[in-house]
Design a protein around this motif. Sequence first.
Motif, PDB file in Angstrom:
ATOM      1  N   LEU A  64       0.828  -1.202   0.000  1.00 20.89           N
ATOM      2  CA  LEU A  64       0.000   0.000   0.000  1.00 20.89           C
ATOM      3  C   LEU A  64       0.863   1.253   0.000  1.00 20.89           C
ATOM      4  O   LEU A  64       1.758   1.402   0.830  1.00 20.89           O
ATOM      5  CB  LEU A  64      -0.909  -0.003   1.234  1.00 20.89           C
ATOM      6  N   ARG A  65       0.579   2.164  -0.932  1.00 24.08           N
ATOM      7  CA  ARG A  65       1.300   3.432  -1.009  1.00 24.08           C
ATOM      8  C   ARG A  65       0.307   4.572  -1.187  1.00 24.08           C
ATOM      9  O   ARG A  65      -0.666   4.446  -1.929  1.00 24.08           O
ATOM     10  CB  ARG A  65       2.292   3.437  -2.189  1.00 24.08           C
ATOM     11  N   PHE A  66       0.562   5.695  -0.519  1.00 28.25           N
ATOM     12  CA  PHE A  66      -0.295   6.874  -0.615  1.00 28.25           C
ATOM     13  C   PHE A  66       0.456   8.027  -1.269  1.00 28.25           C
ATOM     14  O   PHE A  66       1.645   8.228  -1.014  1.00 28.25           O
ATOM     15  CB  PHE A  66      -0.744   7.335   0.782  1.00 28.25           C
ATOM     16  N   LEU A  67      -0.254   8.765  -2.113  1.00 30.70           N
ATOM     17  CA  LEU A  67       0.222  10.067  -2.581  1.00 30.70           C
ATOM     18  C   LEU A  67      -0.865  11.069  -2.223  1.00 30.70           C
ATOM     19  O   LEU A  67      -1.929  11.100  -2.843  1.00 30.70           O
ATOM     20  CB  LEU A  67       0.489  10.062  -4.084  1.00 30.70           C
ATOM     21  N   ILE A  68      -0.607  11.860  -1.191  1.00 30.64           N
ATOM     22  CA  ILE A  68      -1.566  12.842  -0.684  1.00 30.64           C
ATOM     23  C   ILE A  68      -1.068  14.226  -1.069  1.00 30.64           C
ATOM     24  O   ILE A  68       0.090  14.575  -0.835  1.00 30.64           O
ATOM     25  CB  ILE A  68      -1.707  12.734   0.845  1.00 30.64           C
ATOM     26  N   VAL A  69      -1.931  15.002  -1.691  1.00 32.28           N
ATOM     27  CA  VAL A  69      -1.555  16.330  -2.171  1.00 32.28           C
ATOM     28  C   VAL A  69      -2.414  17.367  -1.466  1.00 32.28           C
ATOM     29  O   VAL A  69      -3.636  17.220  -1.365  1.00 32.28           O
ATOM     30  CB  VAL A  69      -1.748  16.436  -3.700  1.00 32.28           C
ATOM     31  N   ASN A  70      -1.786  18.438  -0.955  1.00 37.51           N
ATOM     32  CA  ASN A  70      -2.543  19.476  -0.264  1.00 37.51           C
ATOM     33  C   ASN A  70      -3.116  20.488  -1.264  1.00 37.51           C
ATOM     34  O   ASN A  70      -2.999  20.327  -2.474  1.00 37.51           O
ATOM     35  CB  ASN A  70      -1.683  20.167   0.800  1.00 37.51           C
ATOM     36  N   GLU A  71      -3.742  21.540  -0.744  1.00 40.44           N
ATOM     37  CA  GLU A  71      -4.426  22.506  -1.605  1.00 40.44           C
ATOM     38  C   GLU A  71      -3.489  23.247  -2.546  1.00 40.44           C
ATOM     39  O   GLU A  71      -3.912  23.759  -3.584  1.00 40.44           O
ATOM     40  CB  GLU A  71      -5.182  23.512  -0.735  1.00 40.44           C
TER      41      GLU A  71
END
Length: 251
Positions: free
Chosen positions: A217-224
Amino acid sequence: MLQGHLFKQWLLISILIITHFHSVSYLTERSIITPTNRNVTELNSHMLALLPGQPQTYFSSDTLHTDSTDPNRLEAEYPTEFLNNLSFNGCPEHQIDLKIFAPIMLLRNLNPEIGLCNGTMLMVVYLGHYVIKGIIMGGAFDGKTVAIPRIVLNINDCRWPFILKRRQFPVRLCYAMTINKSQGQTLQSVGVYLPKPVFSHGQLYVVVSRVRSPAGLRFLIVNEDGIPSNYTRNIVYQEAFADIQPHVPHE
């Protein structure tokens, strides 16, 4: 620094796709999952561009169904160009770009007896003018080569005062899929792309449950601001915990 890290992640994905783009087993066990159809379209277009060769483009034939109220008036108000731009959940787009070896998902039940069910994943092996051939990836019909024809879909959406008649191949690229569409999938590797927080209770739980082990499992979270982040908001209905009584152990 973070933007450089993001570039390296996309570079790694590009290398892996270029190396394994023709491997059914590799693609069967991997997917990118993201909240919205718009994100899915962007990711699928990016991934398709990494494959060698020129894409084959298929355009739908869009008309108003004769069962629509006052079809003559509606045809004047909603020309073909307008109908072509409409998108609907679970329905093929007006324009579909495909390449050989691209993974696709079937959007309608065509023939369950040979494995052509809604949600079936296939790898494209032939692109003709009137038919697409693909190899089924996973399930009881894994490895079976099948043909997919154009079909007519009658789309009745409450947002519009007409029934749309769209003739198109009932498929969509599936390098990426929405969280809702991923339900029921169990994969070896999952990349979760969150350009914004999930928008519904339980969706974050659904997406992390698609993978067999945390190592995949890998996440790519991008802010505003479009910069990668290391946290996201989980949507929870607090009312669900309102009547829960705390457990008090006996002395």
